[in-house]
Design an enzyme around this catalytic site. Structure first.
Site, PDB file in Angstrom:
ATOM      1  N   HIS B  63       0.846  -1.192   0.000  1.00 40.40           N
ATOM      2  CA  HIS B  63       0.000   0.000   0.000  1.00 40.40           C
ATOM      3  C   HIS B  63       0.882   1.243   0.000  1.00 40.40           C
ATOM      4  CE1 HIS B  63       0.971  -0.465   4.241  1.00 40.40           C
ATOM      5  NE2 HIS B  63       0.419   0.690   4.554  1.00 40.40           N
ATOM      6  N   HIS B  65       1.603   3.893   1.826  1.00 37.17           N
ATOM      7  CA  HIS B  65       2.063   4.690   2.958  1.00 37.17           C
ATOM      8  C   HIS B  65       3.584   4.786   2.839  1.00 37.17           C
ATOM      9  CE1 HIS B  65      -1.619   4.151   5.824  1.00 37.17           C
ATOM     10  NE2 HIS B  65      -1.651   5.312   5.201  1.00 37.17           N
ATOM     11  N   ASP B  67       6.089   4.599   4.805  1.00 37.70           N
ATOM     12  CA  ASP B  67       6.992   3.621   5.433  1.00 37.70           C
ATOM     13  C   ASP B  67       7.036   2.307   4.656  1.00 37.70           C
ATOM     14  OD1 ASP B  67       4.272   3.440   6.383  1.00 37.70           O
ATOM     15  OD2 ASP B  67       4.935   2.000   7.896  1.00 37.70           O
ATOM     16  N   HIS B  68       6.241   2.183   3.612  1.00 39.96           N
ATOM     17  CA  HIS B  68       6.281   0.987   2.773  1.00 39.96           C
ATOM     18  C   HIS B  68       6.842   1.271   1.370  1.00 39.96           C
ATOM     19  CE1 HIS B  68       3.905  -1.770   5.444  1.00 39.96           C
ATOM     20  NE2 HIS B  68       3.762  -0.590   6.028  1.00 39.96           N
ATOM     21  N   HIS B 143      -7.168  -1.880   5.609  1.00 41.64           N
ATOM     22  CA  HIS B 143      -6.330  -0.856   6.200  1.00 41.64           C
ATOM     23  C   HIS B 143      -6.962   0.507   5.936  1.00 41.64           C
ATOM     24  CE1 HIS B 143      -2.772   0.461   8.168  1.00 41.64           C
ATOM     25  NE2 HIS B 143      -2.169   0.962   7.133  1.00 41.64           N
ATOM     26  N   ASP B 213      -0.152  -3.964   5.838  1.00 41.68           N
ATOM     27  CA  ASP B 213      -0.764  -3.642   7.121  1.00 41.68           C
ATOM     28  C   ASP B 213      -2.242  -4.002   7.061  1.00 41.68           C
ATOM     29  OD1 ASP B 213       1.730  -2.463   7.477  1.00 41.68           O
ATOM     30  OD2 ASP B 213       0.977  -0.456   7.666  1.00 41.68           O
ATOM     31  N   HIS B 271       6.091  -5.633  12.053  1.00 40.86           N
ATOM     32  CA  HIS B 271       5.483  -4.296  11.982  1.00 40.86           C
ATOM     33  C   HIS B 271       5.183  -3.779  13.383  1.00 40.86           C
ATOM     34  CE1 HIS B 271       2.805  -0.987  10.684  1.00 40.86           C
ATOM     35  NE2 HIS B 271       3.524  -1.037   9.592  1.00 40.86           N
TER      36      HIS B 271
END
Lengths: 305, 305
Positions: B63, B65, B67-68, B143, B213, B271
């Protein structure tokens, strides 16, 4: 003495290695923090250096190569997650805001604070930051794209009062600011007490110059003349001098030549090519020209004195 | 047995800490490498894991975000500096290409190889990668934004020839592919030799599921039923169950409940929220529900068996 020091977060060149992070460093001046360049992983190195994000207000980007700015998105995003409210200023050559805006709008929207991009002109030296005790001016460099270094200069401080002398001459409190500013004191009887008797001059202002990335570029010598600490890139050893020229980088010997001609107090070299398993060759070659050289090391702090 | 393993590059959550990097991991299937998610610092972790960039062809992003995916720019740029020529495929939910394009055009232009963005639909499970021996399908997750996990499934292999039996019955070489495919052998005299006498069945196909997530999401149970290794996010402990719900993340107990109901062989949790100085509380809470749990650790490799 008031704090004025530089912590290296990354001193590798374009390719990050298990030994060196991409370029980034933090100037700590009286506990105000300034980031210079922001390669990938800067936020993590900043944490490892146990520095406080809240003390940071300004980031200076030398040029728009990825190894000097790929850490910005993560840093800005993390500040948002931490609920930062203070403005953040990013000083960079023209173009950074436009290239980052789509990602900022997507990943950092909304953001709990404001990010301001401040463009500076890489062709001339100009004042881009100033507060009561510090000023930052740009140092035009010679690289494959518009690029600039930064000169951090402490401002000349006020004189220090000599408490015993002031008591001895019964100088009233309201005269103190005049004394600090260098004026003599005139007693009620009209006697002139020389300022030199009542105060000591402030410490000499200190300065730090950051010059990366750049080819050997003599015009910077005048701009950084006599500075206390010079960080100059030394990507290559002499054996790669041709490659240094082609890629607009410097050899360690060239960095040392700049240091010598500029009569700086100390030289710190960095931006090491990944080809050197250790940088002793660079240190040796620099040392042959200029005596006081250190090799930059990640998470090590260098005092400007 | 052919290699099928997972190396964790980062198992922290949004805030990178000195202990945990942002999300990324590498699936190594018969020495073909696949990256799942690509938080800041992925390229450096990849190097630290002593993996070969040249073995990587596909990146799967769960996804959008930061941090990914904040590590993508650095990775793509570094491949360019290294002179990569092989195509690179980035499988991601809709939107990534548009948001990355301005930065790619600016920082990675020209590039020595091509980057192809492949959009997948996060609402349904679909096949997004396939080769002779492996397939990857998506696992719709729950999510705060469109998000999907990935199921790596080994294909059922051909039977293994039993050399001594084949020699004993004088099976000619040109019959071997038929034997591997499960056919019986008929001798020149018309005698039928059962395939079961001449071959052993291939090993059971193995599978790895990555679910991060996500909030607790029972519909995934059918999709990952019986898989050999399940990586499931476990951002929070039970004490933060309300916060887990609000942020669409899972507790360790919920991750273990999914593992139990899906009858997986092994659970790996990751995570982790930065609030836990160590993750033993998460391990304990997961273990109370499901017996075979491990805590993900950076640069550790987990075998799918």
């Amino acid at each position: 003495m008031d704090k004025f020091e530089v912590t290296i977060l990354g001193c590798g060149s374009a390719l990050p290695t298990t030994k060196h992070n991409q370029t980034s460093q933090v100037v700590n001046f009286r506990d105000k923090l300034f980031i210079i360049d922001c390669g990938e992983g800067t936020q993590l190195q900043f944490r490892k250096a146990k520095l406080k994000f809240s003390r940071l207000g300004h980031i200076f980007i030398s040029h728009l190569h990825g190894d000097h700015c790929f850490g910005l998105m993560g840093l800005i995003s993390t500040f948002g997650l931490l609920g930062r409210t203070a403005d953040l200023y990013i000083h960079a050559p023209k173009g950074l805001e436009a290239v980052m805006k789509p990602a900022l709008d997507f990943f950092c929207n909304p953001l709990s604070y404001q990010v301001f991009f401040k463009e500076y002109d890489t062709k001339k030296s100009s004042l881009i930051y100033e507060d009561r005790s510090l000023q930052v001016t740009t140092i035009p460099l010679k690289h494959r794209m518009p690029c600039s270094g930064f000169l951090f200069q402490e401002k000349i401080g006020l004189n220090h009062i000599i408490r015993e002398q002031v008591d001895f001459y019964n100088v009233p409190t309201y005269e103190m600011n005049r004394l600090k500013a260098g004026f003599d004191y005139i007693t009620p009887d009209g006697e002139v007490i020389s300022n030199a008797v009542l105060t000591k001059p402030a410490a000499l202002p200190r300065s730090y110059a950051y010059c990366s990335d750049t080819a050997y570029n003599p015009p910077i010598i005048e701009l950084i003349k006599g500075c206390d600490l010079l960080f100059h890139e030394a990507t290559f050893a002499n054996s790669e001098k041709v490659r240094a020229n082609q890629t607009y980088h410097s050899t360690a010997e060239q960095a040392a030549t700049i240091a010598l001609k500029a009569e700086v107090k100390q030289l710190l070299i960095g931006h090491f090519s990944a080809r050197y398993p250790n940088e002793n060759i660079l240190l040796t070659e620099a040392n042959a020209i200029f005596p006081i050289v250190e090799i930059a090391e990640e998470l090590k702090t260098y005092v400007v004195e």
